[in-house]
Design a protein around this motif. Sequence first.
Motif, PDB file in Angstrom:
ATOM      1  N   LYS A 153       0.826  -1.211   0.000  1.00  0.00           N
ATOM      2  CA  LYS A 153       0.000   0.000   0.000  1.00  0.00           C
ATOM      3  C   LYS A 153       0.858   1.257   0.000  1.00  0.00           C
ATOM      4  O   LYS A 153       0.496   2.265  -0.630  1.00  0.00           O
ATOM      5  CB  LYS A 153      -0.927  -0.009   1.207  1.00  0.00           C
ATOM      6  N   LEU A 154       1.971   1.198   0.663  1.00  0.00           N
ATOM      7  CA  LEU A 154       2.861   2.352   0.641  1.00  0.00           C
ATOM      8  C   LEU A 154       3.405   2.605  -0.762  1.00  0.00           C
ATOM      9  O   LEU A 154       3.566   3.764  -1.181  1.00  0.00           O
ATOM     10  CB  LEU A 154       4.018   2.138   1.624  1.00  0.00           C
ATOM     11  N   ALA A 158       2.824   5.953  -2.960  1.00  0.00           N
ATOM     12  CA  ALA A 158       3.957   6.688  -3.522  1.00  0.00           C
ATOM     13  C   ALA A 158       3.770   6.948  -5.015  1.00  0.00           C
ATOM     14  O   ALA A 158       4.139   8.010  -5.535  1.00  0.00           O
ATOM     15  CB  ALA A 158       5.249   5.908  -3.277  1.00  0.00           C
ATOM     16  N   LEU A 159       3.165   5.961  -5.742  1.00  0.00           N
ATOM     17  CA  LEU A 159       2.930   6.152  -7.167  1.00  0.00           C
ATOM     18  C   LEU A 159       1.813   7.153  -7.426  1.00  0.00           C
ATOM     19  O   LEU A 159       1.850   7.906  -8.407  1.00  0.00           O
ATOM     20  CB  LEU A 159       2.594   4.804  -7.818  1.00  0.00           C
ATOM     21  N   GLN A 160       0.792   7.158  -6.572  1.00  0.00           N
ATOM     22  CA  GLN A 160      -0.333   8.063  -6.771  1.00  0.00           C
ATOM     23  C   GLN A 160      -0.043   9.485  -6.312  1.00  0.00           C
ATOM     24  O   GLN A 160      -0.730  10.422  -6.731  1.00  0.00           O
ATOM     25  CB  GLN A 160      -1.555   7.529  -6.014  1.00  0.00           C
ATOM     26  N   ALA A 161       0.927   9.635  -5.462  1.00  0.00           N
ATOM     27  CA  ALA A 161       1.229  10.967  -4.953  1.00  0.00           C
ATOM     28  C   ALA A 161       1.853  11.833  -6.047  1.00  0.00           C
ATOM     29  O   ALA A 161       2.679  11.367  -6.833  1.00  0.00           O
ATOM     30  CB  ALA A 161       2.183  10.871  -3.757  1.00  0.00           C
ATOM     31  N   GLY A 162       1.425  13.058  -6.115  1.00  0.00           N
ATOM     32  CA  GLY A 162       1.960  13.975  -7.115  1.00  0.00           C
ATOM     33  C   GLY A 162       3.345  14.472  -6.746  1.00  0.00           C
ATOM     34  O   GLY A 162       3.740  14.485  -5.579  1.00  0.00           O
TER      35      GLY A 162
END
Length: 240
Positions: A153-154, A158-162
Amino acid sequence: MKKRLAVRVLGVLAFCLLSLAAFSQGQDKTVLFQGRVVASSNSEFLPLAYIFNPQAGRGALSDNFGQVDMYVFPGDSLVISYIGYKKKYYIVPRDTDLVHQVIIPMEEMTTMLREVKVFPHSSEEEFKQAFLAMQLRDAKERETVRRNLEQSKLNVFALQAGMGASSNFRNFSDLMISSQANKNFFNDPMLALTNPFAWINFIKSVKNGDLKKKDYKKAYEFLPKENLNRQMFLRNLKSN
């Protein structure tokens, strides 16, 4: 006269020596100390109480009825101690008889202990099982935190965070540098001829019939004429 004086002096010296001997014998006599150690609150016998004589360097324990017998000298200071009771000091009188009997009351010593919780477990094994099965008050919160902090989930977070401003600028700079470096490479006509993906797209367009369509000619029908100013362009646009 001299003989009489000498006899008197010898008599006085003998009397003094006899007096000192008698005095020393009175001080060195042993006394049988018989004490009974009891509780001051209810006169209960205190067995195995310890009576110590510091001057003689020895002591004795009382029996089951709190009775203790030991030999002491007049004037000796005794220390009596018992678990849960305050220490007590007793001085043997100098004018006592050969046998000295006394009752020694002991005062209880109050000690505040910490609170002890008693759990209903009959054996150590049962306590261990109950302890391992015990649920913590914040068990749900701990489980939620554990699920949210899983590595998978982390990684998704991290991938979804801009990206931030500095990261965006660095990425844009890298793309510009890469495009400028590969500009001539992608515009090379030999690349199109040797590129298999370009041939695949060309074959697909032929099969779809894109080359037979003449829609691209419509874009040239409404081209403005050359040397046309703004007024003439608006006039032609209204007439059409």
